[in-house]
Write a protein that holds these residues in place. Structure first.
Motif, PDB file in Angstrom:
ATOM      1  N   CYS A  20       0.832  -1.198   0.000  1.00 48.00           N
ATOM      2  CA  CYS A  20       0.000   0.000   0.000  1.00 48.00           C
ATOM      3  C   CYS A  20       0.876   1.261   0.000  1.00 48.00           C
ATOM      4  CB  CYS A  20      -0.891  -0.015   1.235  1.00 48.00           C
ATOM      5  SG  CYS A  20      -1.754   1.527   1.544  1.00 48.00           S
ATOM      6  N   CYS A  23       0.360   3.208   3.753  1.00 43.27           N
ATOM      7  CA  CYS A  23       0.916   2.660   4.998  1.00 43.27           C
ATOM      8  C   CYS A  23       2.160   1.805   4.761  1.00 43.27           C
ATOM      9  CB  CYS A  23      -0.132   1.859   5.753  1.00 43.27           C
ATOM     10  SG  CYS A  23      -0.620   0.328   4.931  1.00 43.27           S
ATOM     11  N   GLY A  26      -0.077  -2.915   3.846  1.00 43.68           N
ATOM     12  CA  GLY A  26      -1.169  -3.693   3.253  1.00 43.68           C
ATOM     13  C   GLY A  26      -0.843  -4.168   1.853  1.00 43.68           C
ATOM     14  N   CYS A  39      -6.834  -1.193   0.891  1.00 48.69           N
ATOM     15  CA  CYS A  39      -5.750  -1.712   1.728  1.00 48.69           C
ATOM     16  C   CYS A  39      -6.340  -2.483   2.900  1.00 48.69           C
ATOM     17  CB  CYS A  39      -4.890  -0.561   2.244  1.00 48.69           C
ATOM     18  SG  CYS A  39      -3.599  -1.080   3.384  1.00 48.69           S
ATOM     19  N   CYS A  42      -4.722  -0.194   6.323  1.00 45.82           N
ATOM     20  CA  CYS A  42      -5.157   1.178   6.626  1.00 45.82           C
ATOM     21  C   CYS A  42      -6.492   1.538   5.971  1.00 45.82           C
ATOM     22  CB  CYS A  42      -4.087   2.183   6.212  1.00 45.82           C
ATOM     23  SG  CYS A  42      -3.906   2.375   4.426  1.00 45.82           S
TER      24      CYS A  42
HETATM   25 ZN   LIG Z   1      -2.465   0.817   3.625  1.00 47.75          ZN
END
Ligand SMILES: [Zn+2]
Length: 123
Positions: A20, A23, A26, A39, A42
């Motif tokens: 992701c 973050c 993810g 994600c 997050c």
């Molecule tokens: Zn994320």
């Protein structure tokens, strides 16, 4: 309710790792090239992401040239029968073009996230 998640310091690096861009933890993909809807850490909605043919274009331009050069070199050096290209040039082409597509797509999605890229709209 999504917990407060610390943002990653390098969205592009996270994208290259297929993570992701917000973050860095993810998963970005469901499957090989299919983006996940959001994600799983997050909750970032990936609907903004649409790199279209970008990953294939960049991989073809960057990796296709050495692969084609290898095939030409094999042909000009050894003048082999066609089946030798099926056993040498084709696997070389596939190995240089398929693996980089996923991290390239991740990087382009991260770039869209970082630059807030989206379709133009009239106001
Ligand atoms: Zn994320």
């Amino acid at each position: 309710m999504v917990a407060q998640v610390q943002k990653t310091s390098s969205p592009i690096l996270a994208g290259l790792k297929c993570r992701c861009p917000q973050c860095g933890k993810g998963r970005l993909f469901n499957g090989f090239l299919t983006l996940a809807p959001r994600c799983d850490v997050c909750g970032l909605d990936y609907s903004f992401a649409d790199p279209a043919d970008g990953p294939a274009f960049f991989v073809m331009i960057i990796m296709g040239i050495p692969a084609a050069a290898f095939g030409v070199w094999v042909e000009l050096t050894f003048e082999p029968p066609f089946w030798v290209h099926l056993l040498t040039t084709l696997p070389f082409l596939l190995l240089t073009c398929i693996p980089p597509i996923r991290p390239t797509k991740g990087m382009l999605v991260a770039s869209q996230y970082l630059h807030k890229a989206e379709e133009g709209r009239f106001r």
